[in-house]
Design a protein around this motif. Sequence first.
Motif, PDB file in Angstrom:
ATOM      1  N   THR A 198      64.170 -30.345   6.002  1.00 37.69           N
ATOM      2  CA  THR A 198      65.370 -30.374   5.237  1.00 37.69           C
ATOM      3  C   THR A 198      65.346 -30.674   3.895  1.00 37.69           C
ATOM      4  O   THR A 198      63.979 -30.437   3.379  1.00 37.69           O
ATOM      5  CB  THR A 198      66.207 -31.597   5.823  1.00 37.69           C
ATOM      6  N   ASN A 199      66.147 -31.062   3.246  1.00 31.47           N
ATOM      7  CA  ASN A 199      66.077 -31.117   1.736  1.00 31.47           C
ATOM      8  C   ASN A 199      66.715 -32.376   1.246  1.00 31.47           C
ATOM      9  O   ASN A 199      67.423 -32.912   1.981  1.00 31.47           O
ATOM     10  CB  ASN A 199      66.625 -29.898   1.078  1.00 31.47           C
ATOM     11  N   ILE A 200      66.483 -32.843  -0.084  1.00 36.33           N
ATOM     12  CA  ILE A 200      67.130 -34.063  -0.434  1.00 36.33           C
ATOM     13  C   ILE A 200      68.756 -33.851  -0.765  1.00 36.33           C
ATOM     14  O   ILE A 200      69.435 -34.418  -0.727  1.00 36.33           O
ATOM     15  CB  ILE A 200      66.464 -34.685  -1.559  1.00 36.33           C
ATOM     16  N   LEU A 201      69.021 -32.507  -1.323  1.00 34.58           N
ATOM     17  CA  LEU A 201      70.252 -31.966  -1.352  1.00 34.58           C
ATOM     18  C   LEU A 201      70.760 -30.871  -0.318  1.00 34.58           C
ATOM     19  O   LEU A 201      69.922 -30.063   0.107  1.00 34.58           O
ATOM     20  CB  LEU A 201      70.554 -31.338  -2.780  1.00 34.58           C
ATOM     21  N   LYS A 202      71.845 -31.178   0.252  1.00 31.76           N
ATOM     22  CA  LYS A 202      72.238 -30.231   1.131  1.00 31.76           C
ATOM     23  C   LYS A 202      73.056 -28.932   1.026  1.00 31.76           C
ATOM     24  O   LYS A 202      73.517 -28.117   1.540  1.00 31.76           O
ATOM     25  CB  LYS A 202      73.188 -30.932   2.575  1.00 31.76           C
ATOM     26  N   GLY A 243      62.221 -30.854   1.306  1.00 35.81           N
ATOM     27  CA  GLY A 243      62.318 -30.233   0.098  1.00 35.81           C
ATOM     28  C   GLY A 243      63.328 -30.706  -0.898  1.00 35.81           C
ATOM     29  O   GLY A 243      63.905 -31.695  -0.671  1.00 35.81           O
ATOM     30  N   GLU A 244      63.462 -29.752  -1.872  1.00 34.42           N
ATOM     31  CA  GLU A 244      64.412 -30.122  -2.747  1.00 34.42           C
ATOM     32  C   GLU A 244      66.031 -30.006  -2.681  1.00 34.42           C
ATOM     33  O   GLU A 244      66.738 -30.762  -2.680  1.00 34.42           O
ATOM     34  CB  GLU A 244      63.834 -29.351  -4.300  1.00 34.42           C
ATOM     35  N   ALA A 245      66.102 -28.722  -2.555  1.00 35.84           N
ATOM     36  CA  ALA A 245      67.643 -28.232  -2.480  1.00 35.84           C
ATOM     37  C   ALA A 245      67.633 -26.779  -1.886  1.00 35.84           C
ATOM     38  O   ALA A 245      66.564 -25.931  -2.089  1.00 35.84           O
ATOM     39  CB  ALA A 245      68.398 -28.156  -3.634  1.00 35.84           C
ATOM     40  N   PRO A 246      68.578 -26.355  -1.325  1.00 38.74           N
ATOM     41  CA  PRO A 246      68.616 -24.875  -0.867  1.00 38.74           C
ATOM     42  C   PRO A 246      68.493 -23.837  -1.990  1.00 38.74           C
ATOM     43  O   PRO A 246      69.185 -24.243  -2.893  1.00 38.74           O
ATOM     44  CB  PRO A 246      70.109 -24.825  -0.125  1.00 38.74           C
ATOM     45  N   TYR A 276      76.711 -24.796   3.753  1.00 37.97           N
ATOM     46  CA  TYR A 276      75.901 -26.250   3.607  1.00 37.97           C
ATOM     47  C   TYR A 276      74.615 -25.926   4.358  1.00 37.97           C
ATOM     48  O   TYR A 276      74.615 -25.090   5.254  1.00 37.97           O
ATOM     49  CB  TYR A 276      76.666 -27.243   4.365  1.00 37.97           C
ATOM     50  N   VAL A 277      73.508 -26.654   3.971  1.00 40.56           N
ATOM     51  CA  VAL A 277      72.255 -26.604   4.832  1.00 40.56           C
ATOM     52  C   VAL A 277      71.689 -27.830   5.106  1.00 40.56           C
ATOM     53  O   VAL A 277      70.877 -28.559   4.249  1.00 40.56           O
ATOM     54  CB  VAL A 277      71.121 -25.710   3.578  1.00 40.56           C
TER      55      VAL A 277
END
Length: 205
Positions: free
Chosen positions: A89-93, A49-52, A34-35
């Motif tokens: 961070t991102n909107i998806l983790k 950002g968007e996603a890892p 997980y990020v």
Amino acid sequence: MLHGRRIVNESIETIRDEILACKKCPLWETNNKYVPGEGNSHSRIVFVGEAPGREEDLQGRPFVGAAGKLLTQMIEKVLRLERRDVFITNILKCRPPDNRDPLPEEIEACTPYLLRQLEAIKPEVIVCLGRHSASFIFDIFGIDFPGISRVKGVANEVNGTKIIAIYHPAAILYRPQLREDYEKDFKKIASLIKKNRKTTLLDFL
Ligand code: SF4
């Protein structure tokens, strides 16, 4: 869907621990790590950002690949901050397989974490990195989003919080001719960071 929620006095660590055990969408089954995001939980500026990607998924840290290196350079060179001074961070983790675009149901499932992070940090400035991030954040704040190229570099202010979208740093790696313009956008971000921290809440969430 998310309007009307109000969460107060929650720590970034509490949210992180919840993310690290999350099974709210199928991406937990394919991720390596997980990020949740990292940085200063008292920062006046948050990058979303968007996603890892692949490297982020392996390390469990946001923006640590080539695009992250460029983002870090901009933070240090133009904002004159250390990476650890800001929150990223991102909107998806979790990483979508093969770096595909986030699905609407994944955004629906995951973005309450982002909103809770923003509520906990109460940043003065939110920087959206790329169209997926900008589309989501602009919608939450009630700002029109006609496309990233139309809104990039233009600051909006809602309830005391400044929101600005810029290209995702990966886009600059693909199109290095945009680098000079990217630095100009970071100079605008620098101008948004004021000396005195504001303590505004995202009251309408
Ligand atoms: S992407 Fe978000 S909602 Fe989906 S499993 Fe990961 S942390 Fe949970």
